[in-house]
Design an enzyme around this catalytic site. Structure first.
Site, PDB file in Angstrom:
ATOM      1  N   ARG A 144     -11.595   3.987   4.889  1.00  0.00           N
ATOM      2  CA  ARG A 144     -11.078   4.867   6.143  1.00  0.00           C
ATOM      3  C   ARG A 144     -10.260   6.183   5.383  1.00  0.00           C
ATOM      4  NH1 ARG A 144      -5.489   3.212   5.935  1.00  0.00           N
ATOM      5  NH2 ARG A 144      -5.395   1.026   5.969  1.00  0.00           N
ATOM      6  N   HIS A 191      -3.888   3.923   8.543  1.00  0.00           N
ATOM      7  CA  HIS A 191      -4.174   2.851   9.337  1.00  0.00           C
ATOM      8  C   HIS A 191      -4.045   3.151  10.866  1.00  0.00           C
ATOM      9  CE1 HIS A 191      -3.830  -1.022  11.430  1.00  0.00           C
ATOM     10  NE2 HIS A 191      -2.712  -0.777  11.989  1.00  0.00           N
ATOM     11  N   TYR A 234       0.070   3.175  -0.877  1.00  0.00           N
ATOM     12  CA  TYR A 234      -0.930   1.819  -1.374  1.00  0.00           C
ATOM     13  C   TYR A 234      -2.362   2.473  -2.201  1.00  0.00           C
ATOM     14  CZ  TYR A 234      -2.405   2.308   3.378  1.00  0.00           C
ATOM     15  OH  TYR A 234      -2.837   2.815   4.690  1.00  0.00           O
TER      16      TYR A 234
END
Lengths: 325, 360
Positions: free
Chosen positions: B259, B263, B273
């Site tokens: 993606r 999120h 991250y």
């Protein structure tokens, strides 16, 4: 009329609905060939075939989730959770999912599921086989929680539950399974959901109970009668939603109430019932509404079970307290 | 004692048909798709990419609520959906709104879902799907139930459910694929492995080298697919569907994807991250870029056509936003009315109270 134990009446209810509606499916752990660990489904697989009465893999969350999927394809599932202490394994499927599906889908996806499960104490089981966890279920909007106290009601209430287009948690007190027999019609009949019943009429105090505590309350009422106290006993039958109309009518007559449950004092539904009585009928009350319940520990290890569980003596004690207030 | 793990892992090579350069590398596996089908797949991917960009913008303007970005995952989402029939039943995860739209959910309803209006969750008659599941993995056991229901009714239909790499760690994932296997449910389980469960990398989810191999323990078919290759995802899903309706059991499909965005739009910051190098590496694999190359090579696609489509898509989105804006607000009494078939006594009493409040 036949003489049936509560478990026979429960089997008979499932047999009736398996016959009536080909969308009814009965399944769970050991439910098929074995007929269930309590024999609640005895003979049903033989009679209706493996397609409709069957064993599942040993996983409660899977059983709950699968039930939702079957309901989505038009079936009317009657899954069994082998002991209600195992409900923690299936909490999301019940409270997070089936209770919310109709709502979540904007009213378009009903969940006509009846989750049957043995519960309640006093039969010396290992841990997590005897809890009274009806309060957990009663706190979840979207569910109905039904608890029969006798064979006649068990059959009629289970048939009504299976026919309901909303999910029902149907809790069967293990101590009542085979403790006595009742006249139970062999033909089909229903007992209305959401309706309490007056088991014994009285004028001095109202005892509100459900499940096995109905019998302790009746026994207490007999003893109280000897002391000249007339107790009315109400069996809730459906503990969520509660039939407050019947309770309030009784309390307005007796002016005193004691709510009896086998669950711990902070669990169950007695607190909600007591709160509703004082909200709606405080001017009719001669004494505070008291509760009979087990102490707030984890369910007792078997050797302390008999002392831990409420009984008719604890009920008589609380009734005396409200009478002498 | 014979060791088996290595042998199992070797079985799960990534299935690919179209490589990053838009070349067919696996001619034998090429699915039977007409030129019109191929163009339709491209249109859907472009539409969905534009929808994602617009949804992010609308969310930032406060005109959409909960939104989980989809860019990067178009091949996984739409290739699998394109392999379905109308009778098939979708149980989506929270990121899987595009599949619902292409299965028949009107776009304005997808916006209503995002805004927290129950009308967004009402599938129109004949749209076999439920609204996106929020609890990770809860849809997987339900999909097994739908697949079993189809089998019991002898229907030519499958259930398909979507989750991510994090979802494959849930107990319900294992219970769902195991139940489906045990009952021979007509089900397809798609795990879109986009490498991160919010921030936790897939390497920390499991010692398993692939998610596809988890099928082995449940005794069902499993395949790992290049999730940026829409042809491979389509072919794998089509085959899984056929096996399911032929009574050959369920399939677990792992799609390797990524993606590009956060999120969700609720404050996630992927730079905490993920590295830029990693983002760049995955953008090289982009599903739309490679499929565009493939179609252009065949003379089936042009820049002009794409621009026209983009403009049309933007107009459709604008119209859908307007339709969502025009939907009457929901009331608490509306919510009470959808709780049960008939109002129980407690809600009846509360409804009167709210009915009075809301009439003021």
């Amino acid at each position: 009329m036949a003489q049936m134990t509560m478990i026979q009446a429960i089997t008979d209810a499932m047999r009736t609905e398996l016959k009536n509606d080909e969308n009814v499916l009965v399944y769970g752990e050991d439910v098929g060939q074995n007929g269930g660990v309590f024999r609640a489904t005895e003979g049903l697989q033989k009679e209706f075939g493996e397609d409709r009465v069957f064993d599942t893999p040993l996983a409660e969350s899977g059983i709950g989730g699968m039930s939702i999927g079957l309901a989505l394809t038009g079936f009317r599932p009657v899954p069994e959770i082998q002991f209600f202490g195992f409900v923690f394994e299936v909490m999301d499927a019940i409270s997070g999912q089936m209770a919310r599906y109709r709502y979540r889908s904007g009213g378009t996806r009903p969940m006509p599921i009846t989750v049957r499960s043995p519960f309640g104490g006093g039969v010396h089981t290992p841990e997590l086989h005897a809890d009274s966890l009806e309060g957990l279920m009663a706190q979840q909007p979207g569910l109905r929680v039904v608890i029969p106290s006798n064979p006649y009601d068990a059959k009629g209430l289970l048939i009504s539950s299976i026919r309901s287009n909303d999910p029902v948690i149907f809790l069967e007190h293990m101590k009542l399974y085979r403790s006595f027999r009742d006249e139970v019609p062999e033909e089909e009949y229903t007992v209305e959901l959401d309706k309490a019943t007056v088991k014994r009429e009285g004028t001095d105090v109202t005892l509100v109970a459900y499940g096995a505590m109905v019998h302790s309350s009746l026994k207490a009422a007999e003893e109280l009668e000897k002391e000249g106290i007339s107790a009315e006993v109400i069996d809730l039958r459906t503990v969520s939603p509660v039939d407050y109309e019947t309770i309030l009518e009784s309390v307005k007559k007796t002016n005193r109430a004691v709510v009896v449950q086998e669950a711990q004092k902070s669990a169950g539904i007695a607190s909600a019932v007591a709160a509703e009585i004082q909200e709606k009928a405080i001017l009719h009350l001669e004494a505070p509404v008291l509760r009979v319940a087990a102490p707030d520990t984890v369910y007792a290890f078997t050797q302390a079970e008999e002392v831990w569980l409420p009984n008719h003596n604890s009920i008589v004690e609380k009734v005396n307290a409200v009478m002498n207030f | 004692m014979k060791r088996t793990l290595e042998n199992i892992e070797n079985q799960f090579e990534t299935f690919q048909i179209l490589n990053e350069e838009g070349k067919i590398v696996n001619e034998d596996a090429m699915p039977d798709l007409s030129d019109e089908d191929l163009k339709e797949i491209m249109r859907r991917m472009v539409y969905t990419r534009i929808l994602d960009q617009r949804s992010i913008a609308l969310n930032r303007q406060g005109r959409l609520g909960f939104y989980a970005p989809t860019a990067g995952q178009e091949a996984s989402q739409l290739g699998s959906q394109f392999a379905l029939e109308k009778a098939d039943f979708i149980l989506p995860g929270y990121r899987d709104v595009p599949q619902l739209i292409w299965h028949g959910l009107p776009l304005y309803q997808a916006f209503l879902f995002s805004r927290g209006h129950f009308k967004g969750n009402q599938m129109p008659e004949g749209v076999n799907a439920v609204s996106p599941q929020i609890i990770i993995g809860a849809q997987i056991t339900q999909a097994a139930g739908v697949g079993l229901g189809f089998k019991k009714r002898g229907e030519n239909a499958v259930s398909i459910t979507y989750t991510g790499d994090g979802g494959a760690s849930q107990g319900d994932f294992y219970e769902g694929i195991n139940f489906a296997g045990a009952f021979g449910a007509q089900s397809i389980f798609v795990v879109q492995n986009n490498r991160f469960a919010i921030s936790v990398p897939v390497e920390k989810q499991s010692a398993a080298q692939t998610i596809a191999q988890k099928a082995v323990a449940a005794g069902i078919e499993g395949i790992q697919v290049d999730g940026m290759d829409v042809l491979a995802v389509y072919a794998a899903t089509k085959e899984a569907r056929q096996r399911a309706v032929d009574g050959e059991g369920p399939t677990l499909i792992e799609t390797l994807t990524y993606r590009y965005g956060p999120h969700t739009m609720a404050g996630d910051d992927p730079t905490r991250y993920r590295t830029e190098d990693m983002d760049n590496e995955w953008e090289q694999k982009d599903p739309i870029v490679r499929f565009r190359k493939f179609l252009e090579e065949k003379g089936l696609w042009s820049e002009e056509e794409e621009n026209e489509l983009i403009e049309k898509t933007k107009e459709e989105i604008k119209a859908a936003v307007k339709e969502a804006d025009n939907t009457p607000k929901q009331k608490v009494t509306d919510l009470m009315d959808i709780m049960y078939e008939e109002l129980p006594s407690n809600l009846k009493e509360q409804r009167e109270e709210y009915s009075e409040k809301e009439s003021k």
